[in-house]
Design a protein around this motif. Structure first.
Motif, PDB file in Angstrom:
ATOM      1  N   MET A 179     -45.088 -58.728  15.389  1.00  0.00           N
ATOM      2  CA  MET A 179     -46.128 -58.090  16.204  1.00  0.00           C
ATOM      3  C   MET A 179     -46.083 -56.568  16.049  1.00  0.00           C
ATOM      4  O   MET A 179     -47.123 -55.915  15.939  1.00  0.00           O
ATOM      5  N   GLU A 180     -44.872 -56.025  16.020  1.00  0.00           N
ATOM      6  CA  GLU A 180     -44.721 -54.575  15.859  1.00  0.00           C
ATOM      7  C   GLU A 180     -45.217 -54.118  14.480  1.00  0.00           C
ATOM      8  O   GLU A 180     -45.844 -53.065  14.358  1.00  0.00           O
ATOM      9  N   LEU A 181     -44.932 -54.908  13.462  1.00  0.00           N
ATOM     10  CA  LEU A 181     -45.346 -54.533  12.112  1.00  0.00           C
ATOM     11  C   LEU A 181     -46.865 -54.561  11.943  1.00  0.00           C
ATOM     12  O   LEU A 181     -47.417 -53.830  11.130  1.00  0.00           O
ATOM     13  N   GLU A 182     -47.530 -55.399  12.718  1.00  0.00           N
ATOM     14  CA  GLU A 182     -48.990 -55.429  12.668  1.00  0.00           C
ATOM     15  C   GLU A 182     -49.581 -54.106  13.148  1.00  0.00           C
ATOM     16  O   GLU A 182     -50.671 -53.715  12.725  1.00  0.00           O
ATOM     17  N   LEU A 183     -48.855 -53.422  14.018  1.00  0.00           N
ATOM     18  CA  LEU A 183     -49.332 -52.149  14.563  1.00  0.00           C
ATOM     19  C   LEU A 183     -48.878 -50.948  13.739  1.00  0.00           C
ATOM     20  O   LEU A 183     -49.307 -49.828  13.987  1.00  0.00           O
ATOM     21  N   ALA A 184     -48.007 -51.174  12.763  1.00  0.00           N
ATOM     22  CA  ALA A 184     -47.434 -50.076  11.987  1.00  0.00           C
ATOM     23  C   ALA A 184     -48.450 -49.491  11.008  1.00  0.00           C
ATOM     24  O   ALA A 184     -49.395 -50.155  10.581  1.00  0.00           O
ATOM     25  N   ASP A 185     -48.212 -48.231  10.644  1.00  0.00           N
ATOM     26  CA  ASP A 185     -49.054 -47.519   9.670  1.00  0.00           C
ATOM     27  C   ASP A 185     -48.673 -47.996   8.272  1.00  0.00           C
ATOM     28  O   ASP A 185     -47.497 -48.019   7.910  1.00  0.00           O
ATOM     29  N   GLU A 186     -49.660 -48.364   7.467  1.00  0.00           N
ATOM     30  CA  GLU A 186     -49.399 -48.914   6.130  1.00  0.00           C
ATOM     31  C   GLU A 186     -48.791 -47.890   5.171  1.00  0.00           C
ATOM     32  O   GLU A 186     -48.153 -48.271   4.190  1.00  0.00           O
ATOM     33  N   ASP A 187     -48.998 -46.610   5.428  1.00  0.00           N
ATOM     34  CA  ASP A 187     -48.514 -45.580   4.510  1.00  0.00           C
ATOM     35  C   ASP A 187     -47.058 -45.212   4.734  1.00  0.00           C
ATOM     36  O   ASP A 187     -46.436 -44.630   3.842  1.00  0.00           O
TER      37      ASP A 187
END
Length: 135
Positions: free
Chosen positions: A59-67
């Motif tokens: 869930m946290e990774l879904e909110l993370a910035d891709e860059d």
């Protein structure tokens, strides 16, 4: 009226049954299986907790910035991975834990079945003179 209201129950409780070598082997086997089940149940709880942790991480990774790189724990070390690689690794780890949990669940069920068979035999012979229940 007699003071002995349950004569059959008392006679059953008072009976003395000789413990044979085979009986002792069955009691020992039950004890070993009981210890094994407790160990597997502890491992099962640990793995379920790890699975919940990985679900939260997803869930946290879904909110993370891709860059931005993500620090991902592998063993005792943290490694920097791209978001995509971290998500792939996370799915792999979740799959591994699911397989392990299923295997533990199967082992516990198998051992419980064997313990139930031993309980029937031992309670059939010893009745209330033996206690095979967890406290």
């Amino acid at each position: 009226m007699s003071s002995n209201r349950f004569p059959l129950l008392q006679r059953e409780e008072e009976r003395n049954v000789e413990v044979t070598w085979e009986d002792q082997q069955q009691i020992n086997q039950f004890s070993k299986l009981n210890s094994r089940v407790e160990h597997l149940e502890d491992e099962y709880k640990k793995q379920k907790g790890e699975k919940e942790y990985l679900d939260d991480l997803a869930m946290e990774l879904e909110l993370a910035d891709e860059d931005e790189p993500v620090f991902y724990k592998i063993g005792d070390a943290f490694v920097q991975l791209s978001l995509e690689k971290a998500q792939e690794r996370l799915e792999h780890d979740k799959g591994s834990i699911d397989e392990h949990v299923d295997k533990l669940d199967s082992q516990i069920a198998s051992i419980q079945s064997e313990m139930d068979d031993l309980k029937k035999k031992l309670y059939g012979k010893f009745g209330k003179a033996i206690n095979l229940e967890k406290n």
